[in-house]
Scaffold this active site. Structure first.
Site, PDB file in Angstrom:
ATOM      1  N   ASN A 208       0.849  -1.169   0.070  1.00 57.22           N
ATOM      2  CA  ASN A 208       0.019   0.006  -0.164  1.00 57.22           C
ATOM      3  C   ASN A 208       0.822   1.235  -0.220  1.00 57.22           C
ATOM      4  O   ASN A 208       2.329   1.099  -0.207  1.00 57.22           O
ATOM      5  CB  ASN A 208      -0.928   0.069   1.143  1.00 57.22           C
ATOM      6  CG  ASN A 208      -0.305   0.000   2.466  1.00 57.22           C
ATOM      7  OD1 ASN A 208       0.749   0.642   2.803  1.00 57.22           O
ATOM      8  ND2 ASN A 208      -0.570  -1.012   3.347  1.00 57.22           N
ATOM      9  N   ASP A 277      -4.195  -6.558   5.281  1.00 62.48           N
ATOM     10  CA  ASP A 277      -5.127  -7.716   6.084  1.00 62.48           C
ATOM     11  C   ASP A 277      -5.104  -8.926   5.128  1.00 62.48           C
ATOM     12  O   ASP A 277      -5.469  -9.853   5.742  1.00 62.48           O
ATOM     13  CB  ASP A 277      -6.542  -6.943   6.050  1.00 62.48           C
ATOM     14  CG  ASP A 277      -6.769  -5.830   6.968  1.00 62.48           C
ATOM     15  OD1 ASP A 277      -6.264  -6.112   8.196  1.00 62.48           O
ATOM     16  OD2 ASP A 277      -7.311  -4.667   6.702  1.00 62.48           O
ATOM     17  N   LYS A 287       7.591 -17.323 -11.577  1.00 57.60           N
ATOM     18  CA  LYS A 287       7.167 -16.174 -12.239  1.00 57.60           C
ATOM     19  C   LYS A 287       5.717 -16.598 -12.716  1.00 57.60           C
ATOM     20  O   LYS A 287       5.793 -17.481 -13.738  1.00 57.60           O
ATOM     21  CB  LYS A 287       7.841 -15.282 -13.180  1.00 57.60           C
ATOM     22  CG  LYS A 287       7.411 -14.129 -13.639  1.00 57.60           C
ATOM     23  CD  LYS A 287       8.237 -13.371 -14.605  1.00 57.60           C
ATOM     24  CE  LYS A 287       7.279 -12.261 -15.350  1.00 57.60           C
ATOM     25  NZ  LYS A 287       8.174 -11.594 -16.268  1.00 57.60           N
ATOM     26  N   PHE A 324      -4.302   3.606  14.866  1.00 60.95           N
ATOM     27  CA  PHE A 324      -4.629   4.441  14.096  1.00 60.95           C
ATOM     28  C   PHE A 324      -5.779   3.899  13.140  1.00 60.95           C
ATOM     29  O   PHE A 324      -5.762   2.715  13.078  1.00 60.95           O
ATOM     30  CB  PHE A 324      -3.242   4.602  12.840  1.00 60.95           C
ATOM     31  CG  PHE A 324      -2.322   5.506  13.408  1.00 60.95           C
ATOM     32  CD1 PHE A 324      -1.400   5.500  14.443  1.00 60.95           C
ATOM     33  CD2 PHE A 324      -2.382   6.943  12.811  1.00 60.95           C
ATOM     34  CE1 PHE A 324      -0.614   6.475  14.867  1.00 60.95           C
ATOM     35  CE2 PHE A 324      -1.223   7.869  13.432  1.00 60.95           C
ATOM     36  CZ  PHE A 324      -0.573   7.581  14.406  1.00 60.95           C
ATOM     37  N   LYS A 338     -13.107   0.575  15.502  1.00 58.54           N
ATOM     38  CA  LYS A 338     -11.632  -0.130  15.393  1.00 58.54           C
ATOM     39  C   LYS A 338     -11.224   0.122  17.211  1.00 58.54           C
ATOM     40  O   LYS A 338     -10.569  -0.730  17.551  1.00 58.54           O
ATOM     41  CB  LYS A 338     -10.777   0.403  14.604  1.00 58.54           C
ATOM     42  CG  LYS A 338     -10.992   0.174  13.130  1.00 58.54           C
ATOM     43  CD  LYS A 338     -10.405   0.762  12.063  1.00 58.54           C
ATOM     44  CE  LYS A 338     -10.750   0.408  10.818  1.00 58.54           C
ATOM     45  NZ  LYS A 338      -9.986   0.933   9.739  1.00 58.54           N
ATOM     46  N   LYS A 342     -10.419  -3.257  18.732  1.00 59.47           N
ATOM     47  CA  LYS A 342      -9.091  -3.700  18.915  1.00 59.47           C
ATOM     48  C   LYS A 342      -8.528  -3.444  20.493  1.00 59.47           C
ATOM     49  O   LYS A 342      -7.414  -3.457  20.769  1.00 59.47           O
ATOM     50  CB  LYS A 342      -8.045  -3.089  17.926  1.00 59.47           C
ATOM     51  CG  LYS A 342      -8.588  -3.537  16.735  1.00 59.47           C
ATOM     52  CD  LYS A 342      -7.848  -2.922  15.549  1.00 59.47           C
ATOM     53  CE  LYS A 342      -8.194  -3.167  14.252  1.00 59.47           C
ATOM     54  NZ  LYS A 342      -7.378  -3.754  13.196  1.00 59.47           N
TER      55      LYS A 342
HETATM   56  O1  PMT Z   1       3.364   6.010   6.736  1.00 61.76           O
HETATM   57  P1  PMT Z   1       2.927   7.151   5.967  1.00 61.76           P
HETATM   58  O2  PMT Z   1       2.918   7.407   4.614  1.00 61.76           O
HETATM   59  O3  PMT Z   1       3.417   8.251   6.969  1.00 61.76           O
HETATM   60  O4  PMT Z   1       1.096   7.294   6.387  1.00 61.76           O
HETATM   61  C1  PMT Z   1       0.764   7.330   7.950  1.00 61.76           C
HETATM   62  C2  PMT Z   1      -0.477   6.177   7.846  1.00 61.76           C
HETATM   63  C3  PMT Z   1      -1.452   6.851   7.166  1.00 61.76           C
HETATM   64  C4  PMT Z   1      -0.115   4.697   7.368  1.00 61.76           C
HETATM   65  C5  PMT Z   1      -0.875   6.172   9.291  1.00 61.76           C
HETATM   66  O5  PMT Z   1      -1.178   7.571   9.620  1.00 61.76           O
HETATM   67  C6  PMT Z   1      -2.145   5.460   9.630  1.00 61.76           C
HETATM   68  O6  PMT Z   1      -3.177   5.840   9.514  1.00 61.76           O
HETATM   69  N1  PMT Z   1      -1.798   3.867   9.784  1.00 61.76           N
HETATM   70  C7  PMT Z   1      -2.654   2.903  10.065  1.00 61.76           C
HETATM   71  C8  PMT Z   1      -3.095   2.276   8.932  1.00 61.76           C
HETATM   72  C9  PMT Z   1      -4.016   1.110   8.843  1.00 61.76           C
HETATM   73  O7  PMT Z   1      -3.769   0.184   8.465  1.00 61.76           O
HETATM   74  O8  PMT Z   1      -5.078   1.563   9.364  1.00 61.76           O
HETATM   75  P2  PMT Z   1      -6.218   0.509   9.354  1.00 61.76           P
HETATM   76  O9  PMT Z   1      -7.493   1.355   9.769  1.00 61.76           O
HETATM   77  O10 PMT Z   1      -6.453  -0.367   8.357  1.00 61.76           O
HETATM   78  O11 PMT Z   1      -5.974  -0.394  10.797  1.00 61.76           O
HETATM   79  C10 PMT Z   1      -6.367   0.152  12.107  1.00 61.76           C
HETATM   80  C11 PMT Z   1      -5.184  -0.472  12.988  1.00 61.76           C
HETATM   81  O12 PMT Z   1      -5.082  -1.668  13.114  1.00 61.76           O
HETATM   82  C12 PMT Z   1      -3.981   0.231  12.589  1.00 61.76           C
HETATM   83  O13 PMT Z   1      -3.266   0.926  13.972  1.00 61.76           O
HETATM   84  C13 PMT Z   1      -3.209  -0.864  12.059  1.00 61.76           C
HETATM   85  O14 PMT Z   1      -1.743  -0.612  12.305  1.00 61.76           O
HETATM   86  C14 PMT Z   1      -3.714  -1.982  12.898  1.00 61.76           C
HETATM   87  N2  PMT Z   1      -3.662  -3.219  12.016  1.00 61.76           N
HETATM   88  C15 PMT Z   1      -4.119  -3.390  10.713  1.00 61.76           C
HETATM   89  C16 PMT Z   1      -4.374  -4.489  10.098  1.00 61.76           C
HETATM   90  C17 PMT Z   1      -3.617  -5.827  10.733  1.00 61.76           C
HETATM   91  N3  PMT Z   1      -3.717  -6.849   9.906  1.00 61.76           N
HETATM   92  N4  PMT Z   1      -3.159  -5.602  11.766  1.00 61.76           N
HETATM   93  C18 PMT Z   1      -3.045  -4.172  12.706  1.00 61.76           C
HETATM   94  O15 PMT Z   1      -2.491  -4.338  13.658  1.00 61.76           O
END
Ligand code: PMT
Length: 402
Positions: A208, A277, A287, A324, A338, A342
């Site tokens: 991503n 995810d 390949k 986040f 979330k 979480k």
């Molecule tokens: O890296 P940059 O370019 O500076 O950009 C910053 C950012 C946009 C990546 C950052 O600010 C941000 O929003 N990070 C969280 C991105 C994300 O995966 O968000 P989510 O809404 O999908 O996930 C929610 C939370 O669960 C996040 O804290 C994530 O780290 C966590 N997660 C998600 C999926 C997963 N399989 N395991 C997790 O722990």
């Protein structure tokens, strides 16, 4: 950051003076009040007018040539100093100060100050490694004087080795670090940053847009505030902050394993990363080729990766966990969901479709939602500032949890 700080820069006679010109200019950009003292030899390399113009202050040179009110001047400079930088730190000035010699404006003022004194040594490698110089440095360190380690490189004398004065940007970082409140000492903070990647075959992968900037800024600010920092990072092009333990991973499963290793011994987990995810059910050993005669489609079956935050949210004892939420619509609604699912202590929601927010940019626009339902909205801010807002909230929670 350096607004209202009085920084005295003691400039001695060495070719690295040209870098000190840049240091003074950068200090002014950080809004410090800069006063420059030059030795007579320093003026042979650069004119006092250069420093006067950049610092917008009178430059002090030889106390004996300026018999106005010199002893008042050197004492008042010594007293007003919040920090004293000696650069370039020549073998001569280090030796003089280590041996209590105060025979010019610079050494007299250093001797009279109670502020922190930092040397940025610069000299030929043999001089730097000379046991007399090393003994003087060790002795001054014992007394609380600080030294910014010189780099290794091509020196002015055309030899290659240790003794090159630290770069201006590193000197400025060192000075800024000195003024940080060390309110996170004794706390271990684990930060995840950047994207993860999931391979499809030996040449292709999914990922991503995360650049890692948000997570790296949190790691840097936490380290500056005295925390022990472990940065678990997906692939990014960023240079990790200094004095931070860095664990590099590629896939979400590798990130999960890295967090698992650290979780029991940490007090805080901040999940700024954007882990994928889903991953392909099968990774091809070779390949994947276009197949002639087949439909113009490639169907790949994806399976779920572990949700790292949810897993450790369930397991946590006293740890503070911060999440986040990266959304493009229904920001608050999804972020609140979330936060609950979480089990975060608070969540930082960012709408990644907005200009100046989310992926790649140096700024972010965030809303912080707490467990008790309190919501704080912030305007567009530099990611370092966002990092400190998050760390302030972490510190408050640490005080509550003890
Ligand atoms: O890296 P940059 O370019 O500076 O950009 C910053 C950012 C946009 C990546 C950052 O600010 C941000 O929003 N990070 C969280 C991105 C994300 O995966 O968000 P989510 O809404 O999908 O996930 C929610 C939370 O669960 C996040 O804290 C994530 O780290 C966590 N997660 C998600 C999926 C997963 N399989 N395991 C997790 O722990």
């Amino acid at each position: 950051m350096l607004k209202d700080k009085n920084i005295i820069v003691g400039v001695t006679g060495g070719i690295a003076v040209y870098k000190v010109v840049d240091v003074v200019s950068r200090l002014k950009k950080q809004k410090a009040n800069v006063e420059v003292i030059m030795t007579g030899n320093a003026t042979k390399f650069v004119s006092p007018l250069t420093f006067q113009t950049l610092s917008q202050n009178q430059v002090y040179v030889d106390m004996f040539k300026e018999p106005r009110n010199y002893d008042v001047e050197h004492i008042s400079l010594a007293e007003k100093a919040d920090l004293f930088l000696v650069a370039p730190g020549t073998a001569n000035v280090i030796g003089k100060i280590a041996n209590g010699i105060a025979d010019d404006f610079l050494t007299t003022t250093v001797m009279a100050t109670k502020s922190k004194v930092i040397f940025a040594p610069a000299m030929n490698t043999n001089m730097y490694l000379n046991p007399i110089v090393q003994k003087n440095i060790s002795y001054l360190k014992e007394l609380g004087y600080e030294f910014i380690k010189p780099g290794i490189g091509l020196l002015a004398c055309q030899t290659y080795g240790e003794g090159r004065m630290a770069e201006p940007i590193d000197i400025i970082e060192y000075i800024m670090d000195s003024f940080y409140k060390k309110d996170l000492i004794g706390k271990k903070i684990v930060i995840t940053a950047g994207p993860t990647i999931e391979p499809l075959d030996p040449v292709r992968y999914m990922t991503n847009h995360s650049s890692g900037k948000m997570g790296y800024k949190i790691a840097k600010e936490a380290q500056r505030r005295g925390a022990e920092v472990v940065l678990i990072t997906g692939p990014t092009g960023l240079k990790p902050p200094k004095d931070v333990e860095v664990i590099r991973i590629n896939t979400t499963m590798e990130m999960f394993n890295a967090v698992e290793e650290q979780f029991d011994t940490c007090q805080v987990l901040i999940k700024a990363a954007a882990p994928l995810d889903y991953k392909p059910e099968k990774v091809s050993d070779v390949k994947i080729k276009k197949k002639e005669g087949q439909k113009d489609e490639l169907n790949i079956k994806y399976i779920r990766n572990p949700d790292i935050a949810a897993h450790f949210g369930r397991l946590k004892k006293d740890q503070i966990t911060v999440g986040f939420a990266a959304e493009t619509n229904n920001l608050l609604q999804y972020a609140k969901k979330k936060l609950k699912e979480k089990n975060f202590d608070f969540i930082v929601a960012n709408d990644v479709s907005k200009d100046g927010a989310g992926f790649k940019s140096d700024t972010n626009i965030v809303t912080i939602i707490h467990k008790d339902g309190k919501v704080n909205d912030y305007p567009i801010l530099d990611k370092a500032k966002v990092a400190n807002i998050i760390l302030d909230k972490v510190r408050e929670l640490l005080n509550i949890k003890g």
